[in-house]
Write a protein that holds these residues in place. Sequence first.
Motif, PDB file in Angstrom:
ATOM      1  N   UNK A  40       0.775  -1.268   0.018  1.00 45.81           N
ATOM      2  CA  UNK A  40       0.005   0.035  -0.107  1.00 45.81           C
ATOM      3  C   UNK A  40       0.652   1.286   0.268  1.00 45.81           C
ATOM      4  N   UNK A  41       1.969   1.275   0.621  1.00 44.57           N
ATOM      5  CA  UNK A  41       3.055   2.645   0.762  1.00 44.57           C
ATOM      6  C   UNK A  41       4.367   2.176   0.237  1.00 44.57           C
ATOM      7  N   UNK A  42       4.580   1.256   0.054  1.00 43.69           N
ATOM      8  CA  UNK A  42       5.930   1.023  -0.634  1.00 43.69           C
ATOM      9  C   UNK A  42       6.217  -0.052  -1.773  1.00 43.69           C
ATOM     10  N   UNK A  43       7.288  -0.013  -2.420  1.00 48.48           N
ATOM     11  CA  UNK A  43       7.526  -0.685  -3.516  1.00 48.48           C
ATOM     12  C   UNK A  43       9.080  -1.210  -3.355  1.00 48.48           C
ATOM     13  N   UNK A  44       9.125  -2.656  -3.429  1.00 57.16           N
ATOM     14  CA  UNK A  44      10.208  -3.329  -3.135  1.00 57.16           C
ATOM     15  C   UNK A  44      10.752  -3.864  -4.710  1.00 57.16           C
ATOM     16  N   UNK A  45      12.092  -3.782  -5.067  1.00 56.91           N
ATOM     17  CA  UNK A  45      12.493  -3.956  -6.212  1.00 56.91           C
ATOM     18  C   UNK A  45      13.843  -4.651  -6.175  1.00 56.91           C
ATOM     19  N   UNK A  46      14.060  -5.359  -7.099  1.00 55.73           N
ATOM     20  CA  UNK A  46      15.445  -5.956  -7.305  1.00 55.73           C
ATOM     21  C   UNK A  46      16.321  -5.507  -8.537  1.00 55.73           C
ATOM     22  N   UNK A  47      17.455  -5.482  -8.580  1.00 56.22           N
ATOM     23  CA  UNK A  47      18.359  -5.026  -9.500  1.00 56.22           C
ATOM     24  C   UNK A  47      19.507  -5.898  -9.520  1.00 56.22           C
ATOM     25  N   UNK A  48      20.613  -5.257 -10.385  1.00 55.41           N
ATOM     26  CA  UNK A  48      21.711  -6.129 -10.446  1.00 55.41           C
ATOM     27  C   UNK A  48      22.589  -6.317  -9.307  1.00 55.41           C
ATOM     28  N   UNK A  49      22.444  -5.536  -8.497  1.00 54.72           N
ATOM     29  CA  UNK A  49      23.424  -5.400  -7.481  1.00 54.72           C
ATOM     30  C   UNK A  49      22.602  -5.727  -6.048  1.00 54.72           C
ATOM     31  N   UNK A  50      21.362  -6.132  -6.042  1.00 55.47           N
ATOM     32  CA  UNK A  50      20.726  -6.621  -4.984  1.00 55.47           C
ATOM     33  C   UNK A  50      19.129  -5.963  -4.974  1.00 55.47           C
ATOM     34  N   UNK A  51      18.569  -6.104  -3.778  1.00 53.30           N
ATOM     35  CA  UNK A  51      17.080  -5.757  -3.751  1.00 53.30           C
ATOM     36  C   UNK A  51      17.268  -4.426  -2.712  1.00 53.30           C
ATOM     37  N   UNK A  52      16.168  -3.657  -2.823  1.00 57.31           N
ATOM     38  CA  UNK A  52      15.976  -2.498  -2.114  1.00 57.31           C
ATOM     39  C   UNK A  52      14.682  -2.011  -1.979  1.00 57.31           C
ATOM     40  N   UNK A  53      14.272  -0.939  -1.006  1.00 51.63           N
ATOM     41  CA  UNK A  53      12.902  -0.307  -1.190  1.00 51.63           C
ATOM     42  C   UNK A  53      12.940   0.779  -1.964  1.00 51.63           C
ATOM     43  N   UNK A  54      12.217   0.989  -2.886  1.00 53.85           N
ATOM     44  CA  UNK A  54      12.110   2.386  -3.606  1.00 53.85           C
ATOM     45  C   UNK A  54      11.180   3.482  -2.886  1.00 53.85           C
ATOM     46  N   UNK A  55      11.751   4.562  -3.152  1.00 53.63           N
ATOM     47  CA  UNK A  55      10.978   5.849  -2.819  1.00 53.63           C
ATOM     48  C   UNK A  55      10.005   6.251  -3.919  1.00 53.63           C
ATOM     49  N   UNK A  56       9.040   6.617  -3.694  1.00 49.18           N
ATOM     50  CA  UNK A  56       8.103   7.225  -4.715  1.00 49.18           C
ATOM     51  C   UNK A  56       8.136   8.737  -4.742  1.00 49.18           C
ATOM     52  N   UNK A  57       7.797   9.148  -6.094  1.00 47.88           N
ATOM     53  CA  UNK A  57       7.882  10.565  -6.198  1.00 47.88           C
ATOM     54  C   UNK A  57       6.443  11.143  -5.512  1.00 47.88           C
ATOM     55  N   UNK A  58       6.030  12.562  -5.241  1.00 46.47           N
ATOM     56  CA  UNK A  58       5.185  13.099  -4.496  1.00 46.47           C
ATOM     57  C   UNK A  58       3.788  12.402  -5.179  1.00 46.47           C
ATOM     58  N   UNK A  59       3.959  12.586  -6.637  1.00 47.75           N
ATOM     59  CA  UNK A  59       2.639  12.503  -7.585  1.00 47.75           C
ATOM     60  C   UNK A  59       2.485  10.942  -7.976  1.00 47.75           C
ATOM     61  N   UNK A  60       3.128   9.994  -7.111  1.00 55.71           N
ATOM     62  CA  UNK A  60       3.025   8.622  -7.759  1.00 55.71           C
ATOM     63  C   UNK A  60       2.208   7.903  -6.700  1.00 55.71           C
TER      64      UNK A  60
END
Length: 340
Positions: A40-60
């Motif tokens: 509901x309030x966060x997105x977790x993502x994976x990339x080439x160097x591992x996983x992290x939680x992404x911050x969303x822009x104000x309008x997203x």
Amino acid sequence: MTNSCLRSALELLGWSDFFADQVKPTEADLVPKRVASVHRARIEAMGATGSDRLELPAHASTADFAVGDWVLADPRSHMLVRRLDRKTVFKRRPEVGRGQQLVAANIDTLLIVTSCNADFNIDRLERYLIMANEAGSKPVIVLTKADTADDVGIFQAKAEALQRDLPVVALNGRSADASSFLSSWCGVGQTIALVGSSGVGKSTLVNTLTRPASDAKQKTGTIREHDAQGRHTTTARSLHPIPGGGWVIDTPGIRTLYVSDITDGIDTLFSDIKELAPACRFRDCTHANEPGCAVQAAVKSGTLAADRLERWRSLVSENRDRTPVVSGPRGNKIVRKKKY
């Protein structure tokens, strides 16, 4: 890590030229990430160097993203900058509201899971197939609990008749060899998603597919014996690694599935009717009572089942009634196709 190593690591996640070609020269400092879970309030993502939680822009809003999406993020602030165009997207229209609910994105194969018991329902399977066709993903019907059925062949024959060249796999989701039955769709960088009603064994199958790659096992539940209905054990969509390089997305059970704004998906499912239609005497033939109807002639000859035509007619009618329209210039009706 070198650029070639980064590319290889991303390709294991499903990265391809389709996504790479969308990255602008001015975005060279941003890093591609694949959405692994949406809350509901966060997105977790994976990339080439591992996983992290992404911050969303104000309008997203997290509602604008689906598990499986590829996004570009700032590596320093972990801010999500933008989402890349999707290769495929599975979505559904809920009972209330005009918007579409995102289910999963960039899926290569959609596994439509049902069980060899009272859950097996032709009407529901056809709706899932329509959604898969419209999404652009390859549909495969998976019949679970095959070990409990007296005659699995009956279920297989009914499923195979739903759509031309439709793969149908029968298995026991708890069996260690279940993974081998699905291996051709679970190659390196390939993504599958499981959809179906509660209690059919989706979470059990996910656990079998991901052993021993994932420590986060999906909860499983029991079903009621009299109607084979289960409890919702998966409450959020999530991306899990499969040994060998593939990825699987589990989804919450969907009890009611409406069709809306998916004419192409219906045409693919009922390609036999679509191919007969040009031979009808009238271009706007409804295949009901018109003279010279090639579709009705096929029903009379026995080459097309009458109940299949009735299901086509019902789904076309529902799609027409549930597709949102807006009034255009001079009162003309124009279908509003929302882009995601």
